[in-house]
Design a protein around this motif. Structure first.
Motif, PDB file in Angstrom:
ATOM      1  N   ALA A  89      12.204 -32.335 -17.461  1.00 21.22           N
ATOM      2  CA  ALA A  89      12.037 -32.406 -15.999  1.00 21.22           C
ATOM      3  C   ALA A  89      11.698 -31.024 -15.443  1.00 21.22           C
ATOM      4  O   ALA A  89      12.145 -30.654 -14.358  1.00 21.22           O
ATOM      5  CB  ALA A  89      13.308 -32.947 -15.364  1.00 21.22           C
ATOM      6  N   ALA A  90      10.880 -30.268 -16.169  1.00 19.86           N
ATOM      7  CA  ALA A  90      10.643 -28.856 -15.841  1.00 19.86           C
ATOM      8  C   ALA A  90      10.073 -28.668 -14.445  1.00 19.86           C
ATOM      9  O   ALA A  90      10.479 -27.751 -13.714  1.00 19.86           O
ATOM     10  CB  ALA A  90       9.718 -28.235 -16.881  1.00 19.86           C
ATOM     11  N   GLU A  91       9.126 -29.494 -14.035  1.00 15.87           N
ATOM     12  CA  GLU A  91       8.514 -29.321 -12.715  1.00 15.87           C
ATOM     13  C   GLU A  91       9.531 -29.587 -11.611  1.00 15.87           C
ATOM     14  O   GLU A  91       9.593 -28.847 -10.617  1.00 15.87           O
ATOM     15  CB  GLU A  91       7.311 -30.240 -12.568  1.00 15.87           C
ATOM     16  N   ASP A  92      10.322 -30.640 -11.768  1.00 20.19           N
ATOM     17  CA  ASP A  92      11.360 -30.945 -10.778  1.00 20.19           C
ATOM     18  C   ASP A  92      12.399 -29.824 -10.740  1.00 20.19           C
ATOM     19  O   ASP A  92      12.880 -29.451  -9.665  1.00 20.19           O
ATOM     20  CB  ASP A  92      12.047 -32.274 -11.111  1.00 20.19           C
TER      21      ASP A  92
ATOM     22  N   ARG B 148      17.238 -29.976 -23.332  1.00 16.71           N
ATOM     23  CA  ARG B 148      16.177 -30.968 -23.518  1.00 16.71           C
ATOM     24  C   ARG B 148      15.852 -31.669 -22.205  1.00 16.71           C
ATOM     25  O   ARG B 148      14.683 -31.908 -21.889  1.00 16.71           O
ATOM     26  CB  ARG B 148      16.609 -32.000 -24.566  1.00 16.71           C
ATOM     27  N   LEU B 149      16.883 -32.013 -21.440  1.00 17.49           N
ATOM     28  CA  LEU B 149      16.661 -32.689 -20.161  1.00 17.49           C
ATOM     29  C   LEU B 149      15.944 -31.760 -19.182  1.00 17.49           C
ATOM     30  O   LEU B 149      15.010 -32.180 -18.474  1.00 17.49           O
ATOM     31  CB  LEU B 149      17.997 -33.143 -19.577  1.00 17.49           C
TER      32      LEU B 149
ATOM     33  N   VAL C  60      25.365 -36.469 -16.897  1.00 17.10           N
ATOM     34  CA  VAL C  60      23.957 -36.069 -16.799  1.00 17.10           C
ATOM     35  C   VAL C  60      23.530 -36.025 -15.333  1.00 17.10           C
ATOM     36  O   VAL C  60      22.844 -35.092 -14.903  1.00 17.10           O
ATOM     37  CB  VAL C  60      23.063 -37.028 -17.610  1.00 17.10           C
ATOM     38  N   ALA C  61      23.945 -37.017 -14.560  1.00 17.87           N
ATOM     39  CA  ALA C  61      23.600 -37.037 -13.135  1.00 17.87           C
ATOM     40  C   ALA C  61      24.272 -35.909 -12.364  1.00 17.87           C
ATOM     41  O   ALA C  61      23.719 -35.411 -11.372  1.00 17.87           O
ATOM     42  CB  ALA C  61      23.980 -38.390 -12.531  1.00 17.87           C
ATOM     43  N   LEU C  62      25.456 -35.472 -12.803  1.00 18.57           N
ATOM     44  CA  LEU C  62      26.170 -34.372 -12.156  1.00 18.57           C
ATOM     45  C   LEU C  62      25.591 -33.002 -12.521  1.00 18.57           C
ATOM     46  O   LEU C  62      25.690 -32.050 -11.747  1.00 18.57           O
ATOM     47  CB  LEU C  62      27.642 -34.388 -12.567  1.00 18.57           C
TER      48      LEU C  62
ATOM     49  N   ARG D 293      18.086 -43.521 -25.779  1.00 17.69           N
ATOM     50  CA  ARG D 293      18.625 -43.343 -24.431  1.00 17.69           C
ATOM     51  C   ARG D 293      17.981 -42.172 -23.693  1.00 17.69           C
ATOM     52  O   ARG D 293      18.214 -42.011 -22.492  1.00 17.69           O
ATOM     53  CB  ARG D 293      20.139 -43.095 -24.479  1.00 17.69           C
ATOM     54  N   PHE D 294      17.231 -41.345 -24.399  1.00 19.09           N
ATOM     55  CA  PHE D 294      16.777 -40.099 -23.794  1.00 19.09           C
ATOM     56  C   PHE D 294      15.919 -40.336 -22.553  1.00 19.09           C
ATOM     57  O   PHE D 294      16.046 -39.614 -21.556  1.00 19.09           O
ATOM     58  CB  PHE D 294      16.004 -39.255 -24.811  1.00 19.09           C
ATOM     59  N   GLY D 295      15.069 -41.341 -22.580  1.00 20.88           N
ATOM     60  CA  GLY D 295      14.225 -41.625 -21.422  1.00 20.88           C
ATOM     61  C   GLY D 295      15.048 -41.975 -20.192  1.00 20.88           C
ATOM     62  O   GLY D 295      14.775 -41.483 -19.089  1.00 20.88           O
ATOM     63  N   GLU D 296      16.067 -42.803 -20.381  1.00 18.13           N
ATOM     64  CA  GLU D 296      16.932 -43.195 -19.262  1.00 18.13           C
ATOM     65  C   GLU D 296      17.721 -42.000 -18.738  1.00 18.13           C
ATOM     66  O   GLU D 296      17.837 -41.801 -17.524  1.00 18.13           O
ATOM     67  CB  GLU D 296      17.894 -44.291 -19.715  1.00 18.13           C
ATOM     68  N   LEU D 297      18.259 -41.191 -19.637  1.00 16.73           N
ATOM     69  CA  LEU D 297      19.009 -40.014 -19.215  1.00 16.73           C
ATOM     70  C   LEU D 297      18.102 -39.019 -18.493  1.00 16.73           C
ATOM     71  O   LEU D 297      18.518 -38.392 -17.512  1.00 16.73           O
ATOM     72  CB  LEU D 297      19.668 -39.357 -20.415  1.00 16.73           C
ATOM     73  N   THR D 298      16.874 -38.891 -18.944  1.00 15.51           N
ATOM     74  CA  THR D 298      15.924 -38.008 -18.269  1.00 15.51           C
ATOM     75  C   THR D 298      15.648 -38.490 -16.859  1.00 15.51           C
ATOM     76  O   THR D 298      15.535 -37.683 -15.924  1.00 15.51           O
ATOM     77  CB  THR D 298      14.609 -37.915 -19.064  1.00 15.51           C
TER      78      THR D 298
END
Length: 234
Positions: free
Chosen positions: A20-23, A15-16, A138-140, A201-206
């Motif tokens: 963030a597909a373009e990135d 999902r993440l 998530v950041a890792l 939380r999904f927006g923040e995790l994204t």
């Protein structure tokens, strides 16, 4: 070679990545990566990248140590321990490759961190310090899973050309041991999400995921930018 790390759309990672597909595309298909696949990447760019990635891995080892500290279960501590051991082991690839240019482990340890290295690693550490264990993983994940995806995609270039100049690097990340580490990272992130994730939380995790992904692309670009500037090497 077909990647064995591709998650189903039911995973949080999938999902993440979709959000963030373009990135993600800009990171995993960056010019640095494509030149590596083609075997045309300037040696100077790869050398700069390797030195900085060695320093990067030291900070990522600290991030996994932080993950152990922030863990509340033995399973989470064990996952952090495994991640830390894998990162420390990964530094040996960099030491072996840099030895070809006469660079010792001491030389690597003495090198100054590039601002791209500082920006990325401290962002991840801050995500873990200010957030919870899920924020940190998530950041890792763009690094851990992205390298597996890149390695698998570049593997045919090595299979078709045994003398490929970047065969050892590609084979390391295309190999089953690293692919399994990436699968484990996805599974662990899902296990964390089952306990602590709420849709709010999904927006923040994204945002964490997308920021780390963009910082990965900037790390590749750092290597390319330095290719014609040999005084930046130790």
């Amino acid at each position: 070679m077909t990647s064995t790390t591709s998650p189903t759309q039911s995973t949080l990672f999938a999902r993440l990545k979709h959000a963030a597909a373009e990135d993600w595309q800009a990171y995993t298909h960056h010019s640095f990566v494509e030149q590596m696949r083609q075997g045309t990447l300037p040696e100077a760019a790869f050398r700069q990248y390797l030195v900085q990635d060695y320093l990067f891995l030291i900070q990522f080892a600290r991030a996994y140590a932080l993950a152990a500290y922030k863990s509340r279960t033995l399973a989470d501590i064990t996952a952090a321990q495994d991640g830390l051991a894998a990162i420390v082991g990964e530094t040996e690839l960099h030491v072996r490759l840099c030895a070809r240019w006469g660079l010792s482990r001491e030389d690597l340890n003495a090198a100054d961190e590039h601002q791209a290295t500082v920006a990325y690693t401290r962002y991840v550490l801050d995500a873990g310090l200010s957030g919870d264990l899920l924020d940190l993983h998530v950041a890792l994940s763009p690094c851990v899973v992205g390298y597996a995806e890149i390695g698998a995609r570049l593997a045919p270039a090595v299979e078709d050309n045994p003398d490929h100049p970047y065969a050892e690097w590609i084979s390391e990340y295309a190999g089953e041991e690293y692919q399994q580490s990436a699968r484990a990272a996805i599974e662990h992130m899902d296990a964390l999400a089952e306990r602590t994730f709420a849709e709010s939380r999904f927006g923040e995790l994204t945002r964490h995921f997308a920021a780390s992904t963009r910082l990965e692309a900037a790390f590749w670009q750092m290597g390319l930018d330095a290719a014609g500037n040999p005084q930046t090497f130790p």
